[in-house]
Design a protein around this motif. Structure first.
Motif, PDB file in Angstrom:
ATOM      1  N   CYS A   1      -2.044 -80.284  -7.659  1.00  0.00           N
ATOM      2  CA  CYS A   1      -1.308 -79.853  -6.458  1.00  0.00           C
ATOM      3  C   CYS A   1      -1.307 -78.338  -6.316  1.00  0.00           C
ATOM      4  N   LEU A   2      -1.117 -77.631  -7.431  1.00  0.00           N
ATOM      5  CA  LEU A   2      -1.114 -76.166  -7.379  1.00  0.00           C
ATOM      6  C   LEU A   2      -2.466 -75.622  -6.930  1.00  0.00           C
TER       7      LEU A   2
ATOM      8  N   LEU B   1      -6.098 -73.748  -2.326  1.00  0.00           N
ATOM      9  CA  LEU B   1      -7.144 -73.973  -1.327  1.00  0.00           C
ATOM     10  C   LEU B   1      -6.584 -73.904   0.092  1.00  0.00           C
ATOM     11  N   VAL B   2      -5.414 -74.480   0.272  1.00  0.00           N
ATOM     12  CA  VAL B   2      -4.782 -74.441   1.594  1.00  0.00           C
ATOM     13  C   VAL B   2      -4.496 -72.996   1.998  1.00  0.00           C
ATOM     14  N   ALA B   3      -4.008 -72.216   1.044  1.00  0.00           N
ATOM     15  CA  ALA B   3      -3.700 -70.817   1.338  1.00  0.00           C
ATOM     16  C   ALA B   3      -4.961 -70.033   1.710  1.00  0.00           C
ATOM     17  N   LEU B   4      -6.075 -70.338   1.039  1.00  0.00           N
ATOM     18  CA  LEU B   4      -7.320 -69.629   1.318  1.00  0.00           C
ATOM     19  C   LEU B   4      -7.942 -70.041   2.641  1.00  0.00           C
ATOM     20  N   THR B   5      -7.826 -71.324   2.961  1.00  0.00           N
ATOM     21  CA  THR B   5      -8.510 -71.842   4.147  1.00  0.00           C
ATOM     22  C   THR B   5      -7.637 -71.881   5.391  1.00  0.00           C
ATOM     23  N   GLY B   6      -6.333 -72.037   5.191  1.00  0.00           N
ATOM     24  CA  GLY B   6      -5.441 -72.210   6.331  1.00  0.00           C
ATOM     25  C   GLY B   6      -5.432 -73.625   6.878  1.00  0.00           C
ATOM     26  N   TYR B   7      -6.092 -74.557   6.181  1.00  0.00           N
ATOM     27  CA  TYR B   7      -6.135 -75.955   6.621  1.00  0.00           C
ATOM     28  C   TYR B   7      -4.934 -76.693   6.037  1.00  0.00           C
ATOM     29  N   TRP B   8      -3.801 -76.603   6.717  1.00  0.00           N
ATOM     30  CA  TRP B   8      -2.571 -77.182   6.168  1.00  0.00           C
ATOM     31  C   TRP B   8      -2.587 -78.705   6.128  1.00  0.00           C
ATOM     32  N   TRP B   9      -3.421 -79.313   6.946  1.00  0.00           N
ATOM     33  CA  TRP B   9      -3.523 -80.774   6.929  1.00  0.00           C
ATOM     34  C   TRP B   9      -4.093 -81.292   5.609  1.00  0.00           C
ATOM     35  N   LEU B  10      -4.707 -80.390   4.832  1.00  0.00           N
ATOM     36  CA  LEU B  10      -5.215 -80.799   3.524  1.00  0.00           C
ATOM     37  C   LEU B  10      -4.091 -81.218   2.579  1.00  0.00           C
ATOM     38  N   LEU B  11      -2.867 -80.772   2.859  1.00  0.00           N
ATOM     39  CA  LEU B  11      -1.738 -81.198   2.028  1.00  0.00           C
ATOM     40  C   LEU B  11      -1.559 -82.715   2.095  1.00  0.00           C
ATOM     41  N   ALA B  12      -1.789 -83.283   3.270  1.00  0.00           N
ATOM     42  CA  ALA B  12      -1.687 -84.740   3.418  1.00  0.00           C
ATOM     43  C   ALA B  12      -2.796 -85.445   2.636  1.00  0.00           C
ATOM     44  N   VAL B  13      -3.987 -84.866   2.651  1.00  0.00           N
ATOM     45  CA  VAL B  13      -5.104 -85.435   1.886  1.00  0.00           C
ATOM     46  C   VAL B  13      -4.779 -85.388   0.394  1.00  0.00           C
ATOM     47  N   GLY B  14      -4.231 -84.250  -0.039  1.00  0.00           N
ATOM     48  CA  GLY B  14      -3.855 -84.119  -1.444  1.00  0.00           C
ATOM     49  C   GLY B  14      -2.795 -85.126  -1.853  1.00  0.00           C
TER      50      GLY B  14
ATOM     51  N   VAL C   1      -3.067 -88.031  -4.836  1.00  0.00           N
ATOM     52  CA  VAL C   1      -2.124 -88.225  -5.936  1.00  0.00           C
ATOM     53  C   VAL C   1      -1.535 -89.627  -5.884  1.00  0.00           C
ATOM     54  N   GLY C   2      -1.199 -90.085  -4.685  1.00  0.00           N
ATOM     55  CA  GLY C   2      -0.666 -91.434  -4.550  1.00  0.00           C
ATOM     56  C   GLY C   2      -1.664 -92.483  -5.008  1.00  0.00           C
ATOM     57  N   ALA C   3      -2.925 -92.304  -4.632  1.00  0.00           N
ATOM     58  CA  ALA C   3      -3.958 -93.248  -5.049  1.00  0.00           C
ATOM     59  C   ALA C   3      -4.136 -93.231  -6.560  1.00  0.00           C
ATOM     60  N   ALA C   4      -4.027 -92.047  -7.161  1.00  0.00           N
ATOM     61  CA  ALA C   4      -4.174 -91.935  -8.615  1.00  0.00           C
ATOM     62  C   ALA C   4      -3.062 -92.685  -9.343  1.00  0.00           C
ATOM     63  N   TRP C   5      -1.827 -92.559  -8.858  1.00  0.00           N
ATOM     64  CA  TRP C   5      -0.701 -93.199  -9.533  1.00  0.00           C
ATOM     65  C   TRP C   5      -0.680 -94.712  -9.299  1.00  0.00           C
ATOM     66  N   PHE C   6      -0.887 -95.129  -8.059  1.00  0.00           N
ATOM     67  CA  PHE C   6      -0.727 -96.550  -7.730  1.00  0.00           C
ATOM     68  C   PHE C   6      -1.966 -97.379  -8.049  1.00  0.00           C
ATOM     69  N   TYR C   7      -2.985 -96.762  -8.654  1.00  0.00           N
ATOM     70  CA  TYR C   7      -4.138 -97.526  -9.120  1.00  0.00           C
ATOM     71  C   TYR C   7      -3.683 -98.602 -10.107  1.00  0.00           C
ATOM     72  N   THR C   8      -2.878 -98.202 -11.085  1.00  0.00           N
ATOM     73  CA  THR C   8      -2.287 -99.192 -11.998  1.00  0.00           C
ATOM     74  C   THR C   8      -0.771 -99.077 -12.059  1.00  0.00           C
ATOM     75  N   GLY C   9      -0.176 -98.119 -11.334  1.00  0.00           N
ATOM     76  CA  GLY C   9       1.264 -97.926 -11.363  1.00  0.00           C
ATOM     77  C   GLY C   9       1.965 -98.659 -10.237  1.00  0.00           C
ATOM     78  N   GLY C  10       3.280 -98.687 -10.319  1.00  0.00           N
ATOM     79  CA  GLY C  10       4.072 -99.354  -9.293  1.00  0.00           C
ATOM     80  C   GLY C  10       4.128-100.851  -9.500  1.00  0.00           C
ATOM     81  N   SER C  11       4.844-101.515  -8.601  1.00  0.00           N
ATOM     82  CA  SER C  11       5.033-102.961  -8.746  1.00  0.00           C
ATOM     83  C   SER C  11       3.824-103.772  -8.296  1.00  0.00           C
TER      84      SER C  11
END
Length: 290
Positions: A101-102, A107-120, A124-134
């Motif tokens: 995330c850091l 990258l967002v600060a360098l590019t100004g593409y704030w929508w990349l935060l949603a992609v990030g 992270v969500g995909a990484a955790w819920f691959y085997t995590g969650g119910s």
């Protein structure tokens, strides 16, 4: 207390080509557009590496507490073997996600593409819920699709976009090729674990397809990157050098198609990952300097 070597093994270094290759070939595609940026490519690499180590620790934690890893062939499982407390492994996973995330914010600060935060956040969500969650999607057979999407399309195209501010058909071709390689690595891993995953109720794609069909799909996935090489080299002849990577796939393909099982398939993961990395390096060099 776990040793440094055990933590490294628990991070599953054989999977690191899945993180490095998309950034390498993405950097080559950006260079082909005349937009290579070392700082941005470096931050993209940090994001990818932190995410894949994080998902490996998260997988170790989630599978470990479920008991899925109690009977497993392959690298050390920190939680299942009681080498490290589950909470500590979970913390390590979250720490890796924090690093990703850091770097992503950088990258967002360098590019100004704030929508990349949603992609990030999606990564992270995909990484955790691959085997995590119910209801982990990795237990429902969608792991290879997620790997194709996030360590193929998103990783390659994201690397290109943060440098060039645009995409190209060359970048898309490279993204599909890396996605196919990455999916093949995971499929080989799940092929090895069909028996134990079936017992544990983990319905991976390999479990759903069955042994024989999984082996055929593995071969089909490995054909896609070299179809991409043909397409690229028709327009840009130096890209044909990417075909050299096929030499590294002769042994793993023979192992898979001859029906081998168990620990020998660990080498298939390694060799498939190395072939992906070589393909990415050769293709990137051809695009950047050819």
């Amino acid at each position: 207390m776990a040793t440094v070597a055990e933590w490294i093994e628990g991070a599953r270094p054989r999977t690191l080509p899945n993180a490095v290759a998309p950034v390498v070939v993405g950097a080559g595609a950006a260079a082909h557009l005349g937009a290579f940026s070392l700082p941005r490519a470096t931050l993209a690499l940090i994001v990818a590496l932190a995410l894949i180590v994080g998902v490996n620790f998260a997988n170790d934690y989630s599978d470990g507490i479920r008991g899925t890893d109690d009977d497993r062939t392959g690298p050390l499982r920190l939680v299942a073997t009681a080498t490290v407390r589950p909470r500590t492994v979970r913390t390590a996973a979250f720490a890796c996600f924090g690093v990703a995330c850091l770097a992503g914010v950088g990258l967002v600060a360098l590019t100004g593409y704030w929508w990349l935060l949603a992609v990030g956040a999606a990564c992270v969500g995909a990484a955790w819920f691959y085997t995590g969650g119910s209801r982990p999607y990795g237990y429902a057979g969608f792991g290879e699709l997620a790997v194709f999407l996030f360590f193929g399309l998103v990783a390659v195209l994201g690397t290109v976009y943060v440098q060039a501010g645009t995409l190209s058909w060359v970048a898309v071709t490279c993204a599909v090729a890396i996605g196919a390689f990455s999916a093949a690595v995971l499929l080989a891993n799940n092929l090895r674990d069909i028996r134990s995953d079936t017992t544990a109720g983990k319905h991976t794609l390999a479990v759903r397809l069955g042994d024989a069909a999984t082996r055929r799909v593995y071969g089909g996935l490995l054909a896609l990157p070299f179809a991409g090489t043909l397409l690229l080299s028709w327009w840009h002849p130096p890209a044909a050098f990417g075909a050299i990577a096929a030499l590294l796939l002769l042994a793993p393909l023979r192992t898979v198609l001859r029906g081998h099982t168990g620990g020998i398939l660990v080498g298939v993961l390694r060799d498939t990952g190395l072939a992906m990395l070589l393909w990415a390096a050769l293709t990137a060099a051809a695009l950047a300097f050819g």
